[in-house]
Write an enzyme that holds these catalytic residues in place. Structure first.
Site, PDB file in Angstrom:
ATOM      1  N   THR A 162      57.000   6.906  52.395  1.00 49.85           N
ATOM      2  CA  THR A 162      55.738   7.516  51.994  1.00 49.85           C
ATOM      3  C   THR A 162      55.249   8.377  53.155  1.00 49.85           C
ATOM      4  O   THR A 162      55.289   7.984  54.312  1.00 49.85           O
ATOM      5  CB  THR A 162      54.727   6.442  51.489  1.00 49.85           C
ATOM      6  N   CYS A 166      44.694   5.507  53.357  1.00 53.70           N
ATOM      7  CA  CYS A 166      45.427   4.695  52.385  1.00 53.70           C
ATOM      8  C   CYS A 166      46.246   3.647  53.147  1.00 53.70           C
ATOM      9  O   CYS A 166      46.464   3.782  54.344  1.00 53.70           O
ATOM     10  CB  CYS A 166      46.387   5.553  51.587  1.00 53.70           C
ATOM     11  N   HIS A 168      51.562   2.477  47.708  1.00 49.99           N
ATOM     12  CA  HIS A 168      50.695   3.369  48.495  1.00 49.99           C
ATOM     13  C   HIS A 168      49.314   3.327  47.838  1.00 49.99           C
ATOM     14  O   HIS A 168      49.039   4.055  46.900  1.00 49.99           O
ATOM     15  CB  HIS A 168      51.299   4.771  48.448  1.00 49.99           C
TER      16      HIS A 168
END
Lengths: 162, 207
Positions: free
Chosen positions: A24, A30, A47
């Site tokens: 990711t 996040c 995520h």
């Protein structure tokens, strides 16, 4: 040996098996969560953007929230043959990208995300084997489903493995 | 029924576009005064985007960008994020200081200059909204971050993700000689503020 790279976007979760790499890019506030069964080499990465699906109405995407994303990811991994008791977790992200003191509620969302993820993991009794959270910088994370290593890249600070 | 982001079409978009236009004009004028040279601008474009897809239009999550973040409050509340790609911020600093920045992540002086430019550009927008609508709006001290686009954009995505899947993007192009500066503004009033804003502009007619 060629690794198969699987990209996990914002508010998504993906799973992988032996020889898969889950990645990711540019995590900010996040949080990226990895769940891994090292005996069966089955891993998953989520995520998440927000701590709880219960606080807001607009919650149809389960992968967006710490609580529902973990629930779904866990279900998926077990369906693939992972055993819940051998799962471990690694987490990264939850930074505070901008320093503004007003409306600290929104801006410290990174910290709230981290807390929510940890609470949910402890509820499931999944141990956190590594973490790189908070701070004020973005992270790119890569999880190798072969050896369970999570590598974390930051701008100007280099790379580390947890 | 309250106002929804999905209702943002037709006349509402036109109104936001016009505000964006005037805001960009003000911004170009202020910038031109600050650097004492002529600054040209293009007509800004406005788009309504899916929050989770905003990173793509910036050219990838790992692209290094400069973000200047400001919150506004009083009659309407919300936040604003100005994104400059690295080339644009390099150009801006070159115009201001007469030489290219040496350090990739800039020194304190340069960061402070970016903060000030973010301040000027954002307040130009806020002023044009305020002048149009007669609303009183104050803005916070700007905060600067130089990092991966994905990380910086997660801030508006999260903020907006709580109320909607859409976000407003205003893209501005300013030009001084051969130095092009492309600024992207993300305007994020909170949902109640849309009502207040459109109402005071006289375009909300559903009640």
């Amino acid at each position: 040996m060629n690794n198969n790279v699987i990209k996990v976007g914002m508010a998504e979760y993906k799973t992988g098996k032996e020889n898969d790499v889950l990645i990711t890019l540019g995590l900010g506030s996040c949080v990226g969560i990895v769940l891994y069964d090292k005996f069966r080499k089955i891993g998953g990465m989520a995520h998440i953007m927000l701590p709880s699906s219960k606080e807001i109405k607009n919650n149809s995407n389960k992968a967006k929230f710490a609580d529902t994303a973990l629930e779904e990811l866990l279900k998926e991994l077990i369906k693939m043959g992972a055993s819940k008791s051998s799962l471990i977790a690694k987490i990264a992200g939850g930074a505070q990208m901008f320093n503004i003191s007003i409306k600290s509620n929104t801006l410290n969302i990174g910290k709230r995300n981290v807390i929510a993820v940890k609470e949910k993991l402890s509820e499931y009794r999944i141990a956190i084997k590594g973490e790189d959270v908070l701070g004020n910088h973005g992270r790119t994370i890569e999880f190798n489903c072969n050896n369970g290593e999570l590598s974390i890249k930051t701008i100007g600070k280099g790379k580390k493995i947890i | 029924m309250g106002f929804q982001i999905n209702d943002l079409k037709g006349i509402y978009i036109d109104v936001l576009k016009e505000i964006g236009n005037i805001g960009a004009g003000n911004a170009a004028t202020s910038l031109s005064k600050m650097i004492n040279t002529k600054v040209d601008m293009e007509v800004p474009s406005i788009e309504i985007l899916d929050t989770e897809r905003i990173v793509e239009i910036l050219g990838g999550e790992e692209l290094i960008v400069v973000g200047v973040y400001i919150s506004f409050f009083k009659d309407i509340n919300g936040t604003m994020l100005l994104i400059l790609d690295k080339e644009s911020s390099d150009n801006l600093l070159k115009i201001l200081f007469g030489k290219k920045p040496e350090n990739e992540f800039y020194n304190d002086m340069e960061i402070s200059a970016l903060q000030e430019i973010g301040n000027i550009l954002s307040s130009s927008y806020i002023n044009s909204i305020s002048a149009f609508s007669n609303l009183k709006i104050n803005i916070s001290v700007p905060s600067v971050s130089i990092d991966m686009a994905g990380s910086i954009l997660s801030v508006p995505a999260i903020e907006y993700g709580q109320i909607s899947d859409k976000i407003i993007l205003i893209e501005n192009k300013l030009k001084e000689g051969n130095n092009e500066i492309v600024g992207k503004f993300f305007l994020m009033p909170d949902i109640d503020s849309y009502r207040v804003l459109f109402k005071s502009l006289g375009v909300l007619i559903d009640e």
